[in-house]
Design an enzyme around this catalytic site. Structure first.
Site, mmCIF file in Angstrom:
data_model
loop_
_atom_site.group_PDB
_atom_site.id
_atom_site.type_symbol
_atom_site.label_atom_id
_atom_site.label_comp_id
_atom_site.label_asym_id
_atom_site.label_seq_id
_atom_site.Cartn_x
_atom_site.Cartn_y
_atom_site.Cartn_z
ATOM 1 N N LYS A 19 27.155 39.708 44.055
ATOM 2 C CA LYS A 19 27.280 39.143 42.481
ATOM 3 C C LYS A 19 28.292 38.061 42.453
ATOM 4 O O LYS A 19 27.980 37.074 42.101
ATOM 5 C CB LYS A 19 27.792 40.307 41.630
ATOM 6 C CG LYS A 19 26.997 41.398 41.602
ATOM 7 C CD LYS A 19 27.308 42.440 40.716
ATOM 8 C CE LYS A 19 28.839 43.107 41.126
ATOM 9 N NZ LYS A 19 28.776 44.041 42.420
ATOM 10 N N ARG A 43 28.977 48.165 32.950
ATOM 11 C CA ARG A 43 28.921 49.081 33.888
ATOM 12 C C ARG A 43 28.567 50.643 33.613
ATOM 13 O O ARG A 43 28.551 51.395 34.589
ATOM 14 C CB ARG A 43 30.247 49.016 34.920
ATOM 15 C CG ARG A 43 30.281 48.270 35.935
ATOM 16 C CD ARG A 43 31.526 48.932 36.750
ATOM 17 N NE ARG A 43 31.953 48.256 38.098
ATOM 18 C CZ ARG A 43 32.061 47.185 38.592
ATOM 19 N NH1 ARG A 43 31.944 46.302 37.693
ATOM 20 N NH2 ARG A 43 32.456 47.288 39.690
ATOM 21 N N ARG A 102 35.339 41.428 54.122
ATOM 22 C CA ARG A 102 35.522 40.174 52.987
ATOM 23 C C ARG A 102 37.126 39.781 52.850
ATOM 24 O O ARG A 102 37.889 40.585 53.121
ATOM 25 C CB ARG A 102 35.250 40.879 51.659
ATOM 26 C CG ARG A 102 35.569 39.796 50.542
ATOM 27 C CD ARG A 102 34.834 40.195 49.377
ATOM 28 N NE ARG A 102 34.828 41.666 48.853
ATOM 29 C CZ ARG A 102 34.390 42.151 47.807
ATOM 30 N NH1 ARG A 102 33.538 41.482 47.108
ATOM 31 N NH2 ARG A 102 34.442 43.498 47.496
ATOM 32 N N ARG A 147 41.110 42.777 49.627
ATOM 33 C CA ARG A 147 41.250 43.300 48.303
ATOM 34 C C ARG A 147 41.552 44.810 48.675
ATOM 35 O O ARG A 147 41.141 45.416 49.901
ATOM 36 C CB ARG A 147 39.797 43.680 47.613
ATOM 37 C CG ARG A 147 39.738 42.406 46.664
ATOM 38 C CD ARG A 147 38.429 42.484 45.978
ATOM 39 N NE ARG A 147 37.799 43.637 45.385
ATOM 40 C CZ ARG A 147 36.648 43.658 44.791
ATOM 41 N NH1 ARG A 147 35.924 42.599 44.597
ATOM 42 N NH2 ARG A 147 36.321 44.932 44.303
ATOM 43 N N ARG A 159 33.480 54.034 45.078
ATOM 44 C CA ARG A 159 32.784 52.802 44.287
ATOM 45 C C ARG A 159 31.331 53.189 44.182
ATOM 46 O O ARG A 159 30.650 52.773 43.153
ATOM 47 C CB ARG A 159 33.171 51.526 44.859
ATOM 48 C CG ARG A 159 34.761 51.107 44.593
ATOM 49 C CD ARG A 159 35.252 50.301 45.609
ATOM 50 N NE ARG A 159 34.595 48.783 45.317
ATOM 51 C CZ ARG A 159 34.603 47.962 46.356
ATOM 52 N NH1 ARG A 159 35.599 47.955 47.295
ATOM 53 N NH2 ARG A 159 34.235 46.612 45.922
#
Ligand code: AP5
Ligand code: ZN
Length: 213
Positions: free
Chosen positions: A13, A88, A127, A160, A171
């Site tokens: 996203k 969400r 990431r 993160r 998650r």
């Protein structure tokens, strides 16, 4: 255009958003980015959101609905917007309908970043992000020109706190339980476009462009 991007953690996203944003001059509202900025600034909002975020759980509907309601007032969001990571929950989707109804507009398309859970751990743990801009890189799939450095600003990249295999499990659980019903909610309105989010970034971009053209 008024767009919603929905998909599990690591589905792409945040990678596709800047491309869509530039092409259509939309504003990009990412609740995760806004919450991370609030946590870093230790604002009252950040203090309330921090614990849930670190555990990989959703923060309360009221908090995120509040920040989106405020952000939608920005002049840059009047012609269109990309909502990345919101709504969400079905409650958030219903609240969004109310907010948009008051403004006399509606959602044009929901882009569903469909992808198998098995691919996501490698994406998440590799990431690196540039917090100020929200740009993200990947050690293997989208490496920066200089390791650990943002291509555009030359500033340092960081990982993160919630990008660990353990937090990813929570998650994903939150996604399947609380967010998948949001896709059904919009399917009933016949505005969902399913993307093959497991493909390479450029191919996903091409699919997005086809849907929006
Ligand atoms: P949020 O920041 O929204 O995180 P998320 O949904 O878990 O999504 P990610 O940002 O992890 O994934 P992405 O799809 O953007 O992936 P990206 O493009 O970067 O939310 C964080 C937290 O905030 C939540 O857990 C919650 O606590 C809270 N929160 C936020 N919104 C909320 C809400 N509405 N209600 C309640 N709580 C909320 O890609 C990932 C990596 O893969 C990158 O390294 C990228 O380079 C790479 N990559 C991307 N695309 C590809 C590709 N096609 N092929 C190969 N690699 C790729
Ligand atoms: Zn993201």
């Amino acid at each position: 255009k008024r767009l919603i991007l929905v998909g599990p953690p690591g589905s792409g996203k945040g990678t596709q958003s800047p491309i869509i944003k530039d092409e259509y001059c939309l504003c990009h509202l990412a609740t995760g980015d806004m919450l991370r900025a609030a946590v870093a600034a230790k604002s009252p909002l950040g203090v309330k959101a921090k614990e849930a975020m670190e555990k990989g759980q959703l923060v309360s509907d009221d908090l995120v609905v509040g920040i989106i309601n405020e952000a939608l007032e920005k002049p840059s969001c009047q012609k269109g917007f990309i909502l990345d990571g919101f709504p969400r929950t079905v409650v958030q989707a219903e609240k969004l309908d109310e907010m948009l109804k008051r403004r006399g507009v509606k959602v044009d398309k929901v882009l569903n970043f469909a992808i198998d859970d098995a691919i996501l751990e490698e994406r998440i743990t590799g990431r690196w992000i540039h917090p100020a801009s929200g740009r993200s890189y990947h050690t293997k799939f989208a490496p920066p020109k200089v390791p650990g450095i943002d291509d555009v600003t030359g500033e340092a990249l960081v990982q993160r706190k919630d990008d660990t295999a353990a937090v990813l499990k929570s998650r994903l659980e939150a996604f399947h339980k609380q967010t998948e019903p949001v896709i059904d909610y919009y399917s009933k309105k016949r505005i969902v476009a399913n993307l093959h989010a497991e493909k390479p970034p450029k191919e996903v971009t091409a699919e997005v462009q086809k849907v929006l053209s």
